[in-house]
Design an enzyme around this catalytic site. Structure first.
Site, PDB file in Angstrom:
ATOM      1  N   ASN A  95      30.876 -13.303 -27.344  1.00 47.98           N
ATOM      2  CA  ASN A  95      30.118 -13.841 -28.478  1.00 47.98           C
ATOM      3  C   ASN A  95      29.054 -12.803 -28.834  1.00 47.98           C
ATOM      4  O   ASN A  95      28.068 -12.664 -28.113  1.00 47.98           O
ATOM      5  CB  ASN A  95      29.477 -15.178 -28.061  1.00 47.98           C
ATOM      6  CG  ASN A  95      28.547 -15.729 -29.132  1.00 47.98           C
ATOM      7  OD1 ASN A  95      28.564 -15.265 -30.274  1.00 47.98           O
ATOM      8  ND2 ASN A  95      27.743 -16.710 -28.753  1.00 47.98           N
ATOM      9  N   GLY A 131      21.396 -16.097 -22.000  1.00 48.43           N
ATOM     10  CA  GLY A 131      20.508 -15.009 -22.422  1.00 48.43           C
ATOM     11  C   GLY A 131      19.266 -14.851 -21.572  1.00 48.43           C
ATOM     12  O   GLY A 131      18.337 -14.146 -21.958  1.00 48.43           O
ATOM     13  N   SER A 151      24.684 -15.770 -18.903  1.00 49.47           N
ATOM     14  CA  SER A 151      24.282 -14.585 -18.141  1.00 49.47           C
ATOM     15  C   SER A 151      25.376 -14.034 -17.242  1.00 49.47           C
ATOM     16  O   SER A 151      25.100 -13.485 -16.167  1.00 49.47           O
ATOM     17  CB  SER A 151      23.002 -14.865 -17.343  1.00 49.47           C
ATOM     18  OG  SER A 151      21.921 -15.138 -18.236  1.00 49.47           O
ATOM     19  N   GLU A 204      28.200 -24.225 -20.665  1.00 54.75           N
ATOM     20  CA  GLU A 204      27.133 -23.242 -20.803  1.00 54.75           C
ATOM     21  C   GLU A 204      25.777 -23.915 -20.603  1.00 54.75           C
ATOM     22  O   GLU A 204      25.221 -24.501 -21.547  1.00 54.75           O
ATOM     23  CB  GLU A 204      27.166 -22.617 -22.197  1.00 54.75           C
ATOM     24  CG  GLU A 204      28.434 -21.867 -22.500  1.00 54.75           C
ATOM     25  CD  GLU A 204      28.172 -20.735 -23.483  1.00 54.75           C
ATOM     26  OE1 GLU A 204      28.425 -19.585 -23.127  1.00 54.75           O
ATOM     27  OE2 GLU A 204      27.675 -21.013 -24.588  1.00 54.75           O
ATOM     28  N   HIS A 232      27.938 -24.317 -29.960  1.00 55.16           N
ATOM     29  CA  HIS A 232      27.149 -23.428 -29.100  1.00 55.16           C
ATOM     30  C   HIS A 232      25.727 -23.964 -29.014  1.00 55.16           C
ATOM     31  O   HIS A 232      25.202 -24.517 -29.988  1.00 55.16           O
ATOM     32  CB  HIS A 232      27.151 -22.003 -29.681  1.00 55.16           C
ATOM     33  CG  HIS A 232      26.590 -20.996 -28.727  1.00 55.16           C
ATOM     34  ND1 HIS A 232      25.235 -20.816 -28.553  1.00 55.16           N
ATOM     35  CD2 HIS A 232      27.190 -20.123 -27.878  1.00 55.16           C
ATOM     36  CE1 HIS A 232      25.030 -19.882 -27.636  1.00 55.16           C
ATOM     37  NE2 HIS A 232      26.211 -19.446 -27.215  1.00 55.16           N
ATOM     38  N   LYS A 279      27.108 -12.869 -31.265  1.00 50.21           N
ATOM     39  CA  LYS A 279      25.960 -13.516 -31.940  1.00 50.21           C
ATOM     40  C   LYS A 279      25.590 -12.747 -33.217  1.00 50.21           C
ATOM     41  O   LYS A 279      26.467 -12.230 -33.897  1.00 50.21           O
ATOM     42  CB  LYS A 279      24.781 -13.623 -30.969  1.00 50.21           C
ATOM     43  CG  LYS A 279      25.170 -14.236 -29.626  1.00 50.21           C
ATOM     44  CD  LYS A 279      24.007 -14.677 -28.795  1.00 50.21           C
ATOM     45  CE  LYS A 279      24.506 -15.115 -27.435  1.00 50.21           C
ATOM     46  NZ  LYS A 279      23.529 -15.834 -26.660  1.00 50.21           N
ATOM     47  N   GLU A 328      22.979 -22.562 -29.171  1.00 55.14           N
ATOM     48  CA  GLU A 328      22.049 -22.017 -30.172  1.00 55.14           C
ATOM     49  C   GLU A 328      22.193 -22.738 -31.507  1.00 55.14           C
ATOM     50  O   GLU A 328      21.298 -22.679 -32.352  1.00 55.14           O
ATOM     51  CB  GLU A 328      22.262 -20.493 -30.294  1.00 55.14           C
ATOM     52  CG  GLU A 328      21.681 -19.772 -29.085  1.00 55.14           C
ATOM     53  CD  GLU A 328      22.344 -18.448 -28.743  1.00 55.14           C
ATOM     54  OE1 GLU A 328      23.049 -17.877 -29.582  1.00 55.14           O
ATOM     55  OE2 GLU A 328      22.142 -17.997 -27.594  1.00 55.14           O
TER      56      GLU A 328
END
Ligand code: PEP
Length: 259
Positions: free
Chosen positions: A15, A180, A220, A174, A102, A17, A104
């Site tokens: 991904n 991140g 991560s 996730e 996701h 992003k 985010e």
């Protein structure tokens, strides 16, 4: 890939992003292909660049074993939705996959379980394989609500879905606190969460369904920790953010998944 999609494939998705312009993204894709040196990865691999780079990366990946994916889609086929992109548009650019839900987008853009469920169905309507993300925040984990959140998100996404459709999706567990942050989940934490996802699928889709769906871990993952994660029998691969932006580290993760 040609032929029918295998049941529970080992899978690694990158991904990217909101990183890389179209020329930069195409250069990274070419670097990935050069690193592979003609070798076929021993797992399925998808690259999900930002929308404006999809065409250029798709061109770069042509003839390679790497698949193309989008990072998001709007549930509608078309219409007055400024700034949005439909699944049909992604498919027309050669995407086979799309990330749905996701964290985010759930936590940064206010996407709720109902919208994620709609997006999953829209992706499949448009011929894309959804990579459905679920996972708890740090506050939820610390409040011992991890299982409740994973069950709720998985159930909301898959409930009412026809069995064949459910079995052709991919899930990524996730934990939000691991994305991140450099703080990877322990193998035990990931193992337990994946078991919860699979048990939910057994209940919501059909008995045994959980064992037939790829469940990836994301948060991560890097070249140093991938092998230990993939050694666990519950983890079928990874959704990778930061470490997918560097060809050599992404390739080492792919190699670990195929080992
Ligand atoms: C992600 O974006 O889904 C992700 C897991 O990011 P990272 O690997 O950087 O934690």
């Amino acid at each position: 890939m040609s032929g029918p999609w295998p049941r529970r494939p080992r899978f690694v998705a990158g991904n990217w992003k909101m990183h890389k312009t179209a020329p930069e993204a195409a250069a990274l894709a070419r670097e990935m292909i050069a690193l592979a040196g003609g070798a076929r990865p021993r797992c399925e691999v998808a690259i999900c660049p930002p929308f404006p780079a999809l065409q250029a990366v798709g061109e770069a990946l042509k003839g390679s074993p790497f698949h193309l994916g989008g990072q998001n889609l709007h549930p509608a086929t078309h219409g007055a939705f400024t700034g949005e992109v439909s699944g049909a548009m992604l498919a027309a650019l050669g995407c086979q996959f799309v990330i749905v839900g996701h964290s985010e987008r759930r936590h940064g853009m206010g996407e709720d379980d109902a919208l994620v469920a709609q997006k999953l169905r829209s992706a499949q309507r448009d011929g894309l394989t959804p990579i459905v993300c679920v996972g708890e925040t740090l506050a939820e984990r610390e409040g011992e609500r991890t299982a409740e959140v994973i069950v709720r998100q998985t159930q909301a996404a898959f409930e009412g879905l026809d069995q064949a459709a459910a079995l052709s999706a991919i899930i990524a567990y996730e934990p939000v606190w691991a994305i991140g942050t450099g703080r990877v989940a322990t193998v035990e934490q990931a193992h337990e969460a994946h078991q919860i996802v699979r048990a939910t699928l057994d209940r919501v889709v059909a008995p045994g369904a959980g064992a037939r769906i790829s469940v990836l871990y994301g948060g991560s993952v890097n070249a140093g920790n991938a092998a230990a994660l993939f050694a666990d029998d519950q983890l079928d691969g990874a959704l990778v953010g930061g470490a997918a932006l560097e060809a050599a580290s992404f390739w080492r993760i792919i190699a670990a998944a195929g080992a």
